[in-house]
Write an enzyme that holds these catalytic residues in place. Structure first.
Site, PDB file in Angstrom:
ATOM      1  N   LYS A  71       0.835  -1.211   0.000  1.00 21.87           N
ATOM      2  CA  LYS A  71       0.000   0.000   0.000  1.00 21.87           C
ATOM      3  C   LYS A  71       0.865   1.256   0.000  1.00 21.87           C
ATOM      4  CE  LYS A  71      -3.867  -2.479   1.976  1.00 21.87           C
ATOM      5  NZ  LYS A  71      -4.638  -2.907   3.145  1.00 21.87           N
ATOM      6  N   GLN A  77      -5.094  -1.714   9.160  1.00 22.26           N
ATOM      7  CA  GLN A  77      -4.971  -3.061   8.593  1.00 22.26           C
ATOM      8  C   GLN A  77      -5.567  -4.099   9.546  1.00 22.26           C
ATOM      9  OE1 GLN A  77      -3.828  -3.570   5.482  1.00 22.26           O
ATOM     10  NE2 GLN A  77      -4.153  -5.756   5.628  1.00 22.26           N
ATOM     11  N   ASP A  82     -11.325   2.358   3.145  1.00 23.18           N
ATOM     12  CA  ASP A  82     -11.579   0.910   3.078  1.00 23.18           C
ATOM     13  C   ASP A  82     -13.071   0.628   2.866  1.00 23.18           C
ATOM     14  OD1 ASP A  82      -9.628  -1.084   3.183  1.00 23.18           O
ATOM     15  OD2 ASP A  82      -9.262  -0.794   5.327  1.00 23.18           O
TER      16      ASP A  82
HETATM   17  N1  GUN Z   1      -7.059  -7.230   5.817  1.00 23.27           N
HETATM   18  C1  GUN Z   1      -7.286  -8.012   4.738  1.00 23.27           C
HETATM   19  N2  GUN Z   1      -7.818  -7.285   3.741  1.00 23.27           N
HETATM   20  C2  GUN Z   1      -7.915  -6.016   4.197  1.00 23.27           C
HETATM   21  C3  GUN Z   1      -8.383  -4.802   3.616  1.00 23.27           C
HETATM   22  O1  GUN Z   1      -8.837  -4.735   2.476  1.00 23.27           O
HETATM   23  N3  GUN Z   1      -8.302  -3.713   4.417  1.00 23.27           N
HETATM   24  C4  GUN Z   1      -7.831  -3.763   5.677  1.00 23.27           C
HETATM   25  N4  GUN Z   1      -7.833  -2.631   6.386  1.00 23.27           N
HETATM   26  N5  GUN Z   1      -7.401  -4.858   6.240  1.00 23.27           N
HETATM   27  C5  GUN Z   1      -7.442  -5.985   5.494  1.00 23.27           C
END
Ligand code: GUN
Length: 279
Positions: free
Chosen positions: A49, A93, A116
């Site tokens: 990211k 996350q 998200d």
């Molecule tokens: N953990 C697994 N996929 C994701 C996601 O798309 N966003 C976040 N914040 N955590 C995750």
């Protein structure tokens, strides 16, 4: 042989467009990513990211907090980021360490910065068809379908998995595009039979080779969301790719299908957040 739905190439295109649009803003979009603890998969995702943010010309901040961080400390950080003018998107996350209430943390992120799309306000907006941030994985899948002119309208769509992050929002987006949608899960009876009715089959379970060729209707479009490792340690999805590609009309590979598009849509959501906040 199925058409390979190239999420990697499409993601590059999306990111280039995001970068170009971001350059036209008076201020760089800002994305803050929070990671708590030492989950190795989360570390890989967060690194990606950061790389994507930098590629898109964003202000990119990462907050790596220790495993023993309290919920109060984490929420205090989110509140500080909520108040920052230069931060447009905040992502925490998942999963979070035991003892932290995930829902309380996601609720603390301002819905205007929830890139998200996990805040109940944005989830609710999707449910009633109002504008809000879409969760990145199902959003990316809809972009793949559109890119390849696969229209869910009137089609039988089967989603395997009912998570808040993928299954549920995926079903809602397909429904919004006039698909006839069935959601399957661990208690579904006659799963194979239900899957065989699908014109568009989306697998989001996390189990190697759970979708076998006998579960796929000839000519179906197959979308594989999962990121598993097989016994040999090789990255693979939920779908028995080798066998299913022989009968599907189109299929997403793992890696190189849904994953890169999830990341690209996070960049798109951050751009949208910045555009909205800059009026
Ligand atoms: N953990 C697994 N996929 C994701 C996601 O798309 N966003 C976040 N914040 N955590 C995750």
């Amino acid at each position: 042989m199925a058409t390979i739905l190239d999420g990697k190439a499409l993601a590059e295109k999306v990111k280039q467009e995001v970068r170009k649009e971001a350059e036209g803003l008076s201020r760089k979009p800002g994305l803050a990513v929070i990671i708590v603890g030492n989950n190795p998969a989360s570390r890989v995702y967060v690194n990606s990211k950061r790389k994507d943010s930098e590629e898109c010309g964003f202000l990119s901040e990462e907050y790596a907090l220790p495993e023993e961080t309290t919920q109060e400390t984490l929420i205090a950080l989110i509140e500080k980021l909520n108040a920052r003018q230069d931060i447009d998107g905040i992502l925490c996350q998942l999963p979070l360490p035991k003892g932290i209430d995930e829902e309380a943390v996601l609720m603390a992120i301002s819905p205007e910065k929830d890139v998200d799309g996990f805040h109940p306000m944005n989830m609710g907006a999707l449910l009633v068809g109002k504008e809000g941030f879409l969760p990145c994985t199902p959003y990316g899948i809809m972009e793949i379908l559109q890119e390849y002119s696969i229209d869910p309208k009137g089609k039988r769509c089967v989603v395997i998995g009912r998570s808040n992050i993928v299954g549920k929002p995926m079903a809602l987006l397909l429904l919004q595009q006039h698909g006839t949608v069935t959601v399957c899960h661990s208690r579904t009876q006659n799963l194979a039979e239900v899957c065989r009715t699908a014109d568009i089959l989306v697998a989001a379970v996390g189990k190697v080779n759970m979708v076998t060729a006998d579960m796929v209707k000839p000519g179906a479009v197959v979308i594989d969301v999962a990121m598993n490792r097989n016994e040999a340690g090789k990255l693979c999805g939920d779908v028995d790719y080798t066998a299913v590609q022989e009968i599907a009309s189109a299929i997403t590979p793992v890696p190189g299908g849904v994953g890169p598009m999830t990341r690209a849509m996070l960049m798109k959501n951050t751009l949208l957040a910045a555009q909205k906040r800059q009026g």
